[in-house]
Design a protein around this motif. Structure first.
Motif, PDB file in Angstrom:
ATOM      1  N   GLU A 189       0.837  -1.207   0.000  1.00  9.49           N
ATOM      2  CA  GLU A 189       0.000   0.000   0.000  1.00  9.49           C
ATOM      3  C   GLU A 189       0.871   1.256   0.000  1.00  9.49           C
ATOM      4  O   GLU A 189       0.456   2.307  -0.483  1.00  9.49           O
ATOM      5  CB  GLU A 189      -0.917   0.005   1.229  1.00  9.49           C
ATOM      6  CG  GLU A 189      -1.943  -1.122   1.234  1.00  9.49           C
ATOM      7  CD  GLU A 189      -2.878  -1.049   0.033  1.00  9.49           C
ATOM      8  OE1 GLU A 189      -3.360   0.052  -0.271  1.00  9.49           O
ATOM      9  OE2 GLU A 189      -3.096  -2.088  -0.608  1.00  9.49           O
ATOM     10  N   LEU A 190       2.082   1.115   0.558  1.00  8.03           N
ATOM     11  CA  LEU A 190       3.029   2.229   0.555  1.00  8.03           C
ATOM     12  C   LEU A 190       3.953   2.154  -0.653  1.00  8.03           C
ATOM     13  O   LEU A 190       4.159   3.143  -1.363  1.00  8.03           O
ATOM     14  CB  LEU A 190       3.854   2.220   1.843  1.00  8.03           C
ATOM     15  CG  LEU A 190       3.127   2.577   3.145  1.00  8.03           C
ATOM     16  CD1 LEU A 190       4.074   2.420   4.327  1.00  8.03           C
ATOM     17  CD2 LEU A 190       2.609   4.006   3.079  1.00  8.03           C
ATOM     18  N   PHE A 191       4.542   0.978  -0.846  1.00  4.67           N
ATOM     19  CA  PHE A 191       5.448   0.778  -1.980  1.00  4.67           C
ATOM     20  C   PHE A 191       4.612   0.325  -3.177  1.00  4.67           C
ATOM     21  O   PHE A 191       4.230  -0.844  -3.302  1.00  4.67           O
ATOM     22  CB  PHE A 191       6.522  -0.260  -1.635  1.00  4.67           C
ATOM     23  CG  PHE A 191       7.509   0.214  -0.614  1.00  4.67           C
ATOM     24  CD1 PHE A 191       8.669   0.862  -0.994  1.00  4.67           C
ATOM     25  CD2 PHE A 191       7.268   0.034   0.737  1.00  4.67           C
ATOM     26  CE1 PHE A 191       9.589   1.323  -0.057  1.00  4.67           C
ATOM     27  CE2 PHE A 191       8.170   0.479   1.691  1.00  4.67           C
ATOM     28  CZ  PHE A 191       9.323   1.130   1.293  1.00  4.67           C
ATOM     29  N   LYS A 192       4.316   1.289  -4.033  1.00  2.00           N
ATOM     30  CA  LYS A 192       3.464   1.038  -5.192  1.00  2.00           C
ATOM     31  C   LYS A 192       3.877   1.983  -6.310  1.00  2.00           C
ATOM     32  O   LYS A 192       4.532   3.004  -6.074  1.00  2.00           O
ATOM     33  CB  LYS A 192       1.995   1.244  -4.822  1.00  2.00           C
ATOM     34  CG  LYS A 192       1.676   2.643  -4.325  1.00  2.00           C
ATOM     35  CD  LYS A 192       0.224   2.756  -3.873  1.00  2.00           C
ATOM     36  CE  LYS A 192      -0.072   4.157  -3.329  1.00  2.00           C
ATOM     37  NZ  LYS A 192      -1.466   4.271  -2.850  1.00  2.00           N
ATOM     38  N   PRO A 193       3.490   1.686  -7.543  1.00  2.00           N
ATOM     39  CA  PRO A 193       3.855   2.576  -8.650  1.00  2.00           C
ATOM     40  C   PRO A 193       3.127   3.907  -8.548  1.00  2.00           C
ATOM     41  O   PRO A 193       2.093   4.031  -7.896  1.00  2.00           O
ATOM     42  CB  PRO A 193       3.418   1.782  -9.893  1.00  2.00           C
ATOM     43  CG  PRO A 193       2.387   0.825  -9.397  1.00  2.00           C
ATOM     44  CD  PRO A 193       2.775   0.483  -7.993  1.00  2.00           C
ATOM     45  N   SER A 194       3.697   4.903  -9.197  1.00  5.10           N
ATOM     46  CA  SER A 194       3.130   6.256  -9.171  1.00  5.10           C
ATOM     47  C   SER A 194       2.872   6.712 -10.602  1.00  5.10           C
ATOM     48  O   SER A 194       3.411   6.157 -11.569  1.00  5.10           O
ATOM     49  CB  SER A 194       4.102   7.209  -8.473  1.00  5.10           C
ATOM     50  OG  SER A 194       3.707   8.546  -8.654  1.00  5.10           O
ATOM     51  N   GLU A 195       2.038   7.737 -10.714  1.00  2.00           N
ATOM     52  CA  GLU A 195       1.745   8.315 -12.025  1.00  2.00           C
ATOM     53  C   GLU A 195       2.836   9.278 -12.484  1.00  2.00           C
ATOM     54  O   GLU A 195       2.843   9.711 -13.629  1.00  2.00           O
ATOM     55  CB  GLU A 195       0.395   9.051 -11.986  1.00  2.00           C
ATOM     56  CG  GLU A 195      -0.804   8.147 -11.716  1.00  2.00           C
ATOM     57  CD  GLU A 195      -0.972   7.079 -12.782  1.00  2.00           C
ATOM     58  OE1 GLU A 195      -0.745   7.388 -13.979  1.00  2.00           O
ATOM     59  OE2 GLU A 195      -1.309   5.938 -12.422  1.00  2.00           O
ATOM     60  N   ILE A 196       3.758   9.624 -11.574  1.00  3.21           N
ATOM     61  CA  ILE A 196       4.812  10.570 -11.958  1.00  3.21           C
ATOM     62  C   ILE A 196       5.716   9.936 -13.012  1.00  3.21           C
ATOM     63  O   ILE A 196       5.948   8.727 -13.016  1.00  3.21           O
ATOM     64  CB  ILE A 196       5.646  11.001 -10.739  1.00  3.21           C
ATOM     65  CG1 ILE A 196       6.362   9.810 -10.099  1.00  3.21           C
ATOM     66  CG2 ILE A 196       4.798  11.706  -9.711  1.00  3.21           C
ATOM     67  CD1 ILE A 196       7.302  10.188  -8.974  1.00  3.21           C
ATOM     68  N   GLU A 197       6.205  10.774 -13.897  1.00  2.00           N
ATOM     69  CA  GLU A 197       7.039  10.286 -14.994  1.00  2.00           C
ATOM     70  C   GLU A 197       8.422   9.895 -14.468  1.00  2.00           C
ATOM     71  O   GLU A 197       9.023  10.593 -13.657  1.00  2.00           O
ATOM     72  CB  GLU A 197       7.190  11.380 -16.054  1.00  2.00           C
ATOM     73  CG  GLU A 197       7.934  10.926 -17.293  1.00  2.00           C
ATOM     74  CD  GLU A 197       7.988  12.010 -18.362  1.00  2.00           C
ATOM     75  OE1 GLU A 197       8.670  11.802 -19.382  1.00  2.00           O
ATOM     76  OE2 GLU A 197       7.361  13.071 -18.161  1.00  2.00           O
ATOM     77  N   ARG A 198       8.897   8.765 -14.912  1.00  2.00           N
ATOM     78  CA  ARG A 198      10.211   8.289 -14.489  1.00  2.00           C
ATOM     79  C   ARG A 198      11.306   9.039 -15.236  1.00  2.00           C
ATOM     80  O   ARG A 198      11.166   9.361 -16.421  1.00  2.00           O
ATOM     81  CB  ARG A 198      10.351   6.785 -14.737  1.00  2.00           C
ATOM     82  CG  ARG A 198       9.436   5.933 -13.864  1.00  2.00           C
ATOM     83  CD  ARG A 198       9.618   4.451 -14.141  1.00  2.00           C
ATOM     84  NE  ARG A 198       8.699   3.638 -13.343  1.00  2.00           N
ATOM     85  CZ  ARG A 198       8.987   3.129 -12.151  1.00  2.00           C
ATOM     86  NH1 ARG A 198      10.182   3.337 -11.638  1.00  2.00           N
ATOM     87  NH2 ARG A 198       8.103   2.411 -11.492  1.00  2.00           N
ATOM     88  N   GLY A 199      12.401   9.298 -14.543  1.00  2.00           N
ATOM     89  CA  GLY A 199      13.525   9.964 -15.178  1.00  2.00           C
ATOM     90  C   GLY A 199      14.151   9.093 -16.254  1.00  2.00           C
ATOM     91  O   GLY A 199      14.204   7.861 -16.121  1.00  2.00           O
ATOM     92  N   LYS A 200      14.618   9.705 -17.311  1.00  2.00           N
ATOM     93  CA  LYS A 200      15.218   8.950 -18.410  1.00  2.00           C
ATOM     94  C   LYS A 200      16.604   8.448 -18.015  1.00  2.00           C
ATOM     95  O   LYS A 200      17.437   9.211 -17.517  1.00  2.00           O
ATOM     96  CB  LYS A 200      15.321   9.835 -19.658  1.00  2.00           C
ATOM     97  CG  LYS A 200      15.870   9.086 -20.860  1.00  2.00           C
ATOM     98  CD  LYS A 200      15.947   9.980 -22.087  1.00  2.00           C
ATOM     99  CE  LYS A 200      16.510   9.205 -23.271  1.00  2.00           C
ATOM    100  NZ  LYS A 200      16.642  10.056 -24.483  1.00  2.00           N
ATOM    101  N   ASN A 201      16.826   7.154 -18.221  1.00  2.00           N
ATOM    102  CA  ASN A 201      18.135   6.533 -17.969  1.00  2.00           C
ATOM    103  C   ASN A 201      18.641   6.841 -16.552  1.00  2.00           C
ATOM    104  O   ASN A 201      19.807   7.189 -16.354  1.00  2.00           O
ATOM    105  CB  ASN A 201      19.169   6.987 -18.996  1.00  2.00           C
ATOM    106  CG  ASN A 201      18.907   6.368 -20.357  1.00  2.00           C
ATOM    107  OD1 ASN A 201      17.904   5.701 -20.569  1.00  2.00           O
ATOM    108  ND2 ASN A 201      19.825   6.586 -21.285  1.00  2.00           N
ATOM    109  N   THR A 202      17.745   6.710 -15.584  1.00  2.00           N
ATOM    110  CA  THR A 202      18.133   6.939 -14.188  1.00  2.00           C
ATOM    111  C   THR A 202      18.270   5.600 -13.472  1.00  2.00           C
ATOM    112  O   THR A 202      17.387   4.740 -13.558  1.00  2.00           O
ATOM    113  CB  THR A 202      17.091   7.805 -13.459  1.00  2.00           C
ATOM    114  OG1 THR A 202      15.785   7.280 -13.706  1.00  2.00           O
ATOM    115  CG2 THR A 202      17.179   9.245 -13.917  1.00  2.00           C
TER     116      THR A 202
END
Length: 385
Positions: A189-202
């Motif tokens: 419930e805490l560790f879950k995917p987010s809608e924020i865009e992932r950084g490129k090649n991070t």
């Protein structure tokens, strides 16, 4: 049930998996109607015993740090001396025995120190030992027959973190009918995917910074990574000299101007989740590892993981399904795996989704707590017969 978790240290100065693990266990058991508290020795970050006592609540979890002593003064950097032969770092205050009698079951954690198991020998409460650092401590126990003997006589039942470490436990002489493995969980419930865009090649490395975590291997591998990347390094520097050496290597790599390597300090719990959610992939190139709970946390956030074929890691990071596992210390293979994921966004997304599916299926706290409750009830019932 009233459960007491006994751990050698519970300190905000020492970063690692034990504190968050105990918090999750205590909270999960409390939500099921049980009382679950934590007890530890009062020692500082250098393992020096202190004759002090404090009780506090860590996000709702009751923690008591007991006074402890060592009969012989410690030299600088020495964990224990006269007590070394039984792998005890200190002698707890007599109040420990009175506290234990208030609980239905005593659950030891960690194998780095046997103080609580040894000084609980003649207490009648059912005892269980979660041997969560077994892979790291195995060689030391094999070299010390008395340590193995003390370990084998101090608990009624033993749990390891993985199937792999269960095999090691049997090599130490713990019978199969008194032992099993129980994975650690992660709060999905805490560790879950987010809608924020992932950084490129991070790329993210998040762990205690010490030789066994293999950060130097990752920094060396960056010189072979073909895709320009940003490597974020997060975590406590547990070995200052090692940290300096690694950061000098990072500086030399930064001077080339192709990659950027940045140390971002020790993240808070909230910051850690955001890091997992916002990077392209997570890398933990451990030389030794029993479990690697950060791998689970990354996978729960749908972040693919690259780790190593050590300990029980392949039971979590399944090669080709939710990431890749490479041989420890292999710079070329690590760089190749990083490039393979950086070059294929669809593969990263596919592995990330599969990773979360596996976490929910095999590593949910509900499943783990269900099994733990059964083990506790069985031990208490046997004691009453």
């Amino acid at each position: 049930m009233k459960i007491l978790f006994a751990v050698p240290h519970y300190s905000f100065n020492i970063q690692g998996a034990i504190r968050p693990l105990l918090k999750d266990l205590s909270k999960g058991l409390s939500e099921r109607g049980h009382k679950a508290d934590v007890i530890s020795l009062y020692i500082d970050e250098f393992w020096y015993p202190q004759w002090k006592k404090e009780t506090f609540f860590d996000e709702g979890v009751k923690v008591t740090r007991l006074p402890s002593i060592n009969p012989v003064p410690l030299r600088k950097g020495e964990k224990s001396n006269v007590l070394n032969f039984i792998n005890c770092g200190a002698i707890p205050s007599p109040g420990f025995r009175r506290i234990v009698k208030e609980y239905d079951i005593l659950n030891f954690f960690d194998m780095i120190d046997l103080t609580f198991p040894f000084f609980s020998l003649f207490l009648k409460v059912p005892k269980i030992h979660c041997c969560i650092t077994l892979t790291e401590q195995f060689t030391f126990y094999m070299k010390h027959p008395l340590w193995r003997y003390v370990l084998s006589k101090t608990s009624d039942y033993y749990l390891t973190s993985t199937k792999h470490s269960l095999g090691l436990l049997h090599q130490l002489g713990i019978p199969e009918d008194k032992s099993d493995y129980l994975y650690h969980g992660v709060n999905t419930e805490l560790f879950k995917p987010s809608e924020i865009e992932r950084g490129k090649n991070t790329i993210l490395f998040l762990s205690r910074i010490e030789p066994r975590k293999g950060l130097n291997i990752l920094v060396e591998a960056m010189s072979l990574v073909k895709n320009p990347s940003i490597l974020l390094i997060a975590g406590q520097a547990a070995d200052d000299e090692y940290f300096k050496i690694v950061m000098k290597k990072a500086e030399r790599e930064n001077e080339k101007g192709f990659h950027k390597i940045e140390y971002i300090g020790i993240p808070s719990d909230e910051e850690k989740i955001k890091l997992f959610q916002s990077v392209s992939l997570f890398v933990l190139p451990s030389i030794f590892e029993d479990y690697g709970i950060v791998n689970l946390e990354a996978l729960a956030c749908e972040t693919p993981v690259i780790s190593t074929k050590v300990g029980g890691v392949p039971e979590v990071v399944r090669d080709g399904e939710n990431g890749y596992v490479v041989n420890p210390g292999n710079v070329k293979d690590l760089a190749y795996a990083i490039d393979k994921l950086l070059e294929n966004e669809d593969l990263r997304r596919q592995m990330g989704k599969k990773g979360r599916e596996i976490v929910i299926k095999d590593f949910s706290w509900k499943k783990i707590l269900d099994r733990l409750e059964v083990i506790y009830h069985n031990l208490i019932s046997k004691r009453r017969v």
